[in-house]
Scaffold this active site. Structure first.
Site, PDB file in Angstrom:
ATOM      1  N   ALA A   1     -49.480  22.367  54.521  1.00 34.72           N
ATOM      2  CA  ALA A   1     -50.670  22.032  53.742  1.00 34.72           C
ATOM      3  C   ALA A   1     -51.935  22.121  54.588  1.00 34.72           C
ATOM      4  CB  ALA A   1     -50.524  20.628  53.151  1.00 34.72           C
TER       5      ALA A   1
ATOM      6  N   ASP B   1     -46.009  23.800  49.277  1.00 34.84           N
ATOM      7  CA  ASP B   1     -44.931  23.029  49.889  1.00 34.84           C
ATOM      8  C   ASP B   1     -44.378  23.831  51.058  1.00 34.84           C
ATOM      9  OD1 ASP B   1     -42.245  21.781  50.391  1.00 34.84           O
ATOM     10  OD2 ASP B   1     -42.885  20.531  48.717  1.00 34.84           O
TER      11      ASP B   1
ATOM     12  N   ASP C   1     -49.235  14.876  47.144  1.00 34.28           N
ATOM     13  CA  ASP C   1     -47.929  14.216  47.007  1.00 34.28           C
ATOM     14  C   ASP C   1     -47.131  14.522  48.266  1.00 34.28           C
ATOM     15  OD1 ASP C   1     -45.776  12.856  46.007  1.00 34.28           O
ATOM     16  OD2 ASP C   1     -45.151  14.435  44.623  1.00 34.28           O
TER      17      ASP C   1
ATOM     18  N   GLN D   1     -36.099  19.934  57.250  1.00 33.30           N
ATOM     19  CA  GLN D   1     -35.620  18.601  56.894  1.00 33.30           C
ATOM     20  C   GLN D   1     -34.178  18.662  56.387  1.00 33.30           C
ATOM     21  OE1 GLN D   1     -38.556  17.554  53.980  1.00 33.30           O
ATOM     22  NE2 GLN D   1     -38.262  19.440  52.886  1.00 33.30           N
TER      23      GLN D   1
ATOM     24  N   HIS E   1     -45.249   9.206  39.311  1.00 33.24           N
ATOM     25  CA  HIS E   1     -45.945  10.473  39.065  1.00 33.24           C
ATOM     26  C   HIS E   1     -47.068  10.342  38.036  1.00 33.24           C
ATOM     27  CE1 HIS E   1     -42.252  12.019  41.073  1.00 33.24           C
ATOM     28  NE2 HIS E   1     -43.156  12.779  41.659  1.00 33.24           N
TER      29      HIS E   1
ATOM     30  N   ASP F   1     -40.578  19.187  44.261  1.00 33.59           N
ATOM     31  CA  ASP F   1     -39.574  18.849  43.243  1.00 33.59           C
ATOM     32  C   ASP F   1     -40.043  19.131  41.822  1.00 33.59           C
ATOM     33  OD1 ASP F   1     -41.317  16.660  42.651  1.00 33.59           O
ATOM     34  OD2 ASP F   1     -40.282  15.431  44.131  1.00 33.59           O
TER      35      ASP F   1
END
Length: 537
Positions: free
Chosen positions: A367, A332, A385, A254, A284, A312
């Protein structure tokens, strides 16, 4: 257009030299084969980064590129003389147009809403030029070998070049150079091929001085573009974002852009806002607090948590506020996101250094693959998330199969929570996620454990000013209870009374009937993009 004259073939000429010239041409074929595929990959990646939906973007790019190659190949029948000069001029043209294609696409995105014609137009021009190369090479090599040998050698070397490009692009070129500089560097290889050809066939090349001059000009343009590409891309991205761009990187997965205005730090991935520091705590807390509360109530023991996405560290920060959380496995796919938010002082301050906490273990993996390969581990809480389902590659993370995998990794009284886009802006998409989870729960095998309780599906939503009305879905045996809710001083936004109101949906966002999102039928992509397109026109 007039018909080609077959008699002209006698004057078109082959290679003026023997084996060395033939080897140079075959080496050129290897390089141009690699360059051609690189341009195709760069165009697809840029379009996917800027417009999303990689399947659609790559389908269009590949289709237009291949059709243009066919058209370019067709045009070469009218090139009747000076084949070598034509081949070298094509190298210059494809080097300049292809080399600057990345910057041109970013410039179009910064200054116009009509980016697709630019992307497909560049693909058409580059594809036509690339398509002219191989027919000219085969005709150049007509001396010294029969046609079947020429075709076999040229095509095999061309395909080997494409293989080299497809291997180098994701693992070497893109991580080291980024998209715009990668395109410019590939363009320089086309110029080098032209330079070698001019040097080797100097005496036999008509118009050699003019061709040499144009080669120098094109080479200088690409070198200057390469030197200025970083600053130019930053300048163009400043036009795209309202605030100052303080960090911009391209990873194999990305485009990462971070902006700042006063104390507000914002993260964009592929142009899509991921959070604003001004209000991210609302998102969150809504993602984490209900799940932790429900899991604590059900298990009454230290919690083992799986967090899918969230590199993050902001969701990790919220999880670590709860003493009952004993361990967090963070998954991630993009290692670079985690590294930035772990090592950059400004970004680390946002997540409170959560990514360096000893209770957190990071796994850099898709994932879906992580869950599929997970064997013995079981979690009391799974928090998702993950990116919005704007394309097939992310829609799979909201499929019935994926939710089924996740639910099977829970302990008997475990809880699953996922973000699910907006029930107002993308109403059908949100309720499609709800229905898909309901379907996955319905397919779970009956548990023989006395501790196991049937899941309840609990949709709720939260107001996040940067996003608007945002939705979440929880699968739990019981709803969070007031007596288990964290004390008010532990949250900035989500008290129990706020959560109770979050369970109620207004008439314009209440449940609608949708299909189930499947791996082989990603209806969620259509729901999501159709919903958001009504507001982004």
């Amino acid at each position: 257009m007039s018909e080609p004259d077959p008699s002209a073939d006698a004057t078109e000429g082959g290679l003026p030299h023997g084996a060395p010239a033939r080897l140079l041409i075959l080496f050129s074929v290897f390089v141009i084969g690699a360059c051609g595929l690189m341009y195709e990959l760069i165009a697809g990646a840029v379009a996917s980064y800027l417009l999303g939906d990689s399947v659609t973007m790559y389908s269009l790019v590949i289709g237009v590129f291949l059709a243009a190659m066919g058209f370019g190949s067709f045009l070469t029948q009218w090139i009747r003389s000076d084949l070598l000069g034509a081949f070298l001029r094509i190298q210059l043209a494809v080097g300049v147009v292809g080399g600057f294609s990345g910057l041109a696409t970013f410039a179009a995105f910064a200054h116009t809403d009509e980016i697709m014609p630019v992307v497909l137009g560049l693909c058409g021009v580059v594809g036509a030029l690339v398509g002219m190369e191989i027919p000219l090479v085969i005709r150049l090599m007509k001396e010294g070998a029969v046609l079947r040998v020429n075709v076999a050698q040229v095509l095999s070397v061309d395909y080997l070049g494409a293989l080299a490009a497809s291997t180098a692009f994701p693992f070497l070129v893109l991580p080291l150079l980024g998209l715009t500089r990668a395109a410019l560097l590939i363009g320089m290889f086309n110029i080098l091929i032209a330079s070698f050809g001019i040097a080797m066939f100097w005496r036999d090349l008509p118009g050699r001085r003019a061709l040499c001059g144009w080669t120098l000009v094109c080479g200088m343009l690409l070198i200057g573009g390469f030197a200025a590409a970083g600053r130019a891309t930053t300048w163009l991205e400043d036009r795209l974002y309202q605030d100052e761009v303080i960090l911009a990187e391209t990873t194999p997965y990305q485009r990462i852009v971070i902006t700042r205005w006063q104390d507000d730090i914002r993260l964009f991935l592929n142009g899509h806002l991921q959070f604003s520091a001004a209000d991210e705590y609302r998102y969150h807390e809504a993602l984490v607090v209900p799940g932790v509360t429900a899991a604590s109530r059900a298990t009454r023991a230290p919690l083992r948590v799986l967090l899918l996405g969230g590199g993050d560290g902001l969701a990790v920060r919220e999880l670590l506020r709860h003493a009952e959380v004993e361990q967090i496995d963070l998954v991630d796919i993009d290692r670079r996101v985690v590294e930035l938010f772990r090592d950059n002082p400004l970004l680390r301050e946002l997540n409170g250094g959560s990514l360096t906490d000893p209770r957190v273990a990071c796994h850099y993996e898709d994932a879906f693959v992580f869950l599929r390969n997970l064997r013995a581990a079981r979690y009391d809480l799974i928090v998702m998330d993950l990116p919005d389902p704007s394309g097939v590659e992310t829609s799979k993370l909201y499929s019935r199969t994926f939710f089924g995998l996740a639910l099977r990794k829970l302990t008997p009284r475990g809880v699953l929570v996922t973000q699910a886009s907006s029930p107002f802006y993308a109403r059908e998409a949100y309720w499609c996620v709800v229905r898909t989870i309901e379907s996955a729960v319905g397919e779970l095998p009956p548990s023989k454990s006395a501790e196991s309780k049937p899941f309840s599906i609990i949709p709720y939503h939260s107001q996040v000013p940067s996003f608007g009305d945002w939705g979440f879905v929880m699968a739990a045996a019981k709803r969070p209870a007031a007596e288990h809710w964290p004390p008010p001083e532990k949250t900035r936004y989500l008290t129990y009374s706020v959560f109770e109101r979050a369970l109620v949906f207004a008439p314009d966002s209440r449940k609608v009937e949708t299909e189930i999102n499947e791996l082989d039928d990603p209806v969620l992509v259509r729901y999501h993009n159709a919903g958001w397109s009504r507001w982004n026109q």
